[in-house]
Design a protein around this motif. Structure first.
Motif, mmCIF file in Angstrom:
data_model
loop_
_atom_site.group_PDB
_atom_site.id
_atom_site.type_symbol
_atom_site.label_atom_id
_atom_site.label_comp_id
_atom_site.label_asym_id
_atom_site.label_seq_id
_atom_site.Cartn_x
_atom_site.Cartn_y
_atom_site.Cartn_z
ATOM 1 N N LEU A 1 2.716 35.663 -1.760
ATOM 2 C CA LEU A 1 1.655 34.784 -1.283
ATOM 3 C C LEU A 1 0.292 35.288 -1.757
ATOM 4 O O LEU A 1 -0.530 34.506 -2.233
ATOM 5 N N ALA A 2 0.074 36.596 -1.656
ATOM 6 C CA ALA A 2 -1.198 37.171 -2.107
ATOM 7 C C ALA A 2 -1.395 36.942 -3.594
ATOM 8 O O ALA A 2 -2.477 36.551 -4.033
ATOM 9 N N LEU A 3 -0.358 37.162 -4.376
ATOM 10 C CA LEU A 3 -0.473 36.941 -5.816
ATOM 11 C C LEU A 3 -0.704 35.471 -6.135
ATOM 12 O O LEU A 3 -1.450 35.135 -7.049
ATOM 13 N N SER A 4 -0.106 34.586 -5.362
ATOM 14 C CA SER A 4 -0.315 33.157 -5.551
ATOM 15 C C SER A 4 -1.770 32.786 -5.281
ATOM 16 O O SER A 4 -2.382 32.021 -6.035
ATOM 17 N N GLU A 5 -2.335 33.335 -4.201
ATOM 18 C CA GLU A 5 -3.741 33.076 -3.876
ATOM 19 C C GLU A 5 -4.662 33.616 -4.965
ATOM 20 O O GLU A 5 -5.633 32.966 -5.356
ATOM 21 N N GLU B 1 -7.180 49.926 -16.504
ATOM 22 C CA GLU B 1 -7.331 50.710 -15.281
ATOM 23 C C GLU B 1 -5.987 50.988 -14.619
ATOM 24 O O GLU B 1 -5.843 51.983 -13.915
ATOM 25 N N ILE B 2 -5.018 50.141 -14.855
ATOM 26 C CA ILE B 2 -3.669 50.375 -14.315
ATOM 27 C C ILE B 2 -3.020 51.545 -15.049
ATOM 28 O O ILE B 2 -2.248 52.298 -14.486
ATOM 29 N N GLY B 3 -3.366 51.723 -16.316
ATOM 30 C CA GLY B 3 -2.910 52.888 -17.073
ATOM 31 C C GLY B 3 -1.492 52.761 -17.604
ATOM 32 O O GLY B 3 -1.069 51.693 -18.021
ATOM 33 N N GLY C 1 -6.087 44.052 -9.635
ATOM 34 C CA GLY C 1 -6.008 45.443 -10.079
ATOM 35 C C GLY C 1 -5.481 46.366 -9.005
ATOM 36 O O GLY C 1 -4.781 47.337 -9.296
ATOM 37 N N SER C 2 -5.779 46.067 -7.746
ATOM 38 C CA SER C 2 -5.302 46.909 -6.654
ATOM 39 C C SER C 2 -3.785 46.804 -6.475
ATOM 40 O O SER C 2 -3.177 47.639 -5.815
ATOM 41 N N LYS C 3 -3.173 45.789 -7.051
ATOM 42 C CA LYS C 3 -1.713 45.615 -6.968
ATOM 43 C C LYS C 3 -0.973 46.484 -7.983
ATOM 44 O O LYS C 3 0.245 46.568 -7.966
ATOM 45 N N GLY C 4 -1.701 47.093 -8.923
ATOM 46 C CA GLY C 4 -1.085 47.961 -9.916
ATOM 47 C C GLY C 4 -0.141 47.207 -10.839
ATOM 48 O O GLY C 4 -0.439 46.099 -11.280
ATOM 49 N N GLU C 5 0.982 47.825 -11.106
ATOM 50 C CA GLU C 5 1.951 47.263 -12.060
ATOM 51 C C GLU C 5 2.417 45.860 -11.687
ATOM 52 O O GLU C 5 2.756 45.064 -12.555
ATOM 53 N N GLN C 6 2.431 45.558 -10.401
ATOM 54 C CA GLN C 6 2.871 44.232 -9.967
ATOM 55 C C GLN C 6 1.925 43.132 -10.461
ATOM 56 O O GLN C 6 2.297 41.979 -10.515
ATOM 57 N N ALA C 7 0.715 43.511 -10.809
ATOM 58 C CA ALA C 7 -0.276 42.536 -11.267
ATOM 59 C C ALA C 7 -0.187 42.241 -12.755
ATOM 60 O O ALA C 7 -0.807 41.294 -13.237
ATOM 61 N N ILE C 8 0.578 43.021 -13.472
ATOM 62 C CA ILE C 8 0.624 42.882 -14.935
ATOM 63 C C ILE C 8 0.966 41.458 -15.378
ATOM 64 O O ILE C 8 0.309 40.926 -16.276
ATOM 65 N N PRO C 9 1.952 40.780 -14.811
ATOM 66 C CA PRO C 9 2.237 39.414 -15.276
ATOM 67 C C PRO C 9 1.036 38.464 -15.180
ATOM 68 O O PRO C 9 0.779 37.692 -16.105
ATOM 69 N N ILE C 10 0.291 38.538 -14.086
ATOM 70 C CA ILE C 10 -0.876 37.669 -13.930
ATOM 71 C C ILE C 10 -1.961 38.050 -14.929
ATOM 72 O O ILE C 10 -2.589 37.190 -15.544
ATOM 73 N N LEU C 11 -2.179 39.343 -15.107
ATOM 74 C CA LEU C 11 -3.183 39.796 -16.067
ATOM 75 C C LEU C 11 -2.813 39.392 -17.493
ATOM 76 O O LEU C 11 -3.670 38.927 -18.250
ATOM 77 N N ARG C 12 -1.549 39.550 -17.840
ATOM 78 C CA ARG C 12 -1.101 39.160 -19.187
ATOM 79 C C ARG C 12 -1.292 37.669 -19.411
ATOM 80 O O ARG C 12 -1.729 37.256 -20.486
#
Length: 171
Positions: free
Chosen positions: A7-11, A64-66, A32-43
């Motif tokens: 839900l958070a990622l959807s928002e 910044e996720i590294g 960015g605070s989600k770390g690796e879980q955020a990679i799909p959205i960032l990509r």
């Protein structure tokens, strides 16, 4: 808990599509605070968003996720080959922050391109990750840029990379 995360990622994804830049910046920080879980959205943002500012922010957040952002390396390489100077610099810095997982992609790109800017930023990134991985051609690219550019950022970057090369030879 998984549903809350989704839900958070959807928002956040909805905020990214907003035309309000402040909301978008907040969304990127949250992503960015989600770390690796955020990679799909960032990509997805890097690949498909036409807003250069937003794309650049996404590239920076990936860095910044590294090391955990290694799956985004091909997207960063694509941006490194682009024409926007800010985006190229951000992509090369993010590749450095990802680290050794970027090396093979950088080396492949050095072999596959003739674009002077791409060659320079690939060589710079490679020097900062591991100067022992640089070829003589890459060192020449850095030396040429240092001598022939009027751009203070490129001059400083080339000097930084060449200092890494010198440091590596002293080991």
């Amino acid at each position: 808990m998984e549903n809350n995360h989704e839900l958070a990622l959807s928002e956040i994804k909805q905020l990214l599509q907003s035309n309000n830049q402040i909301e978008t910046l907040k969304a990127m920080k949250a992503i960015g605070s989600k770390g690796e879980q955020a990679i799909p959205i960032l990509r997805e943002t890097i690949r498909s968003n036409d807003d250069l500012s937003l794309k650049t922010i996404a590239v920076v957040v990936v860095g910044e996720i590294g090391k955990g952002a290694i799956s985004a390396v091909p997207d960063l390489i694509t941006q490194l080959k682009g024409t926007d100077e800010q985006l190229r610099m951000a992509a090369s810095l993010s590749l450095v922050r990802i680290g050794k997982g970027s090396i093979s992609h950088l080396k492949d790109t050095l072999l596959q391109t003739e674009d002077e800017n791409t060659l320079f930023w690939c060589s710079w990134a490679l020097a900062l990750i591991d100067a022992s991985e640089l070829s003589k051609e890459s060192i020449s690219i850095l030396m040429h840029k240092e001598k022939h550019t009027d751009n203070i950022i490129e001059k400083t970057a080339s000097q930084e990379a060449l200092a890494k090369v010198i440091g590596n030879t002293l080991k």
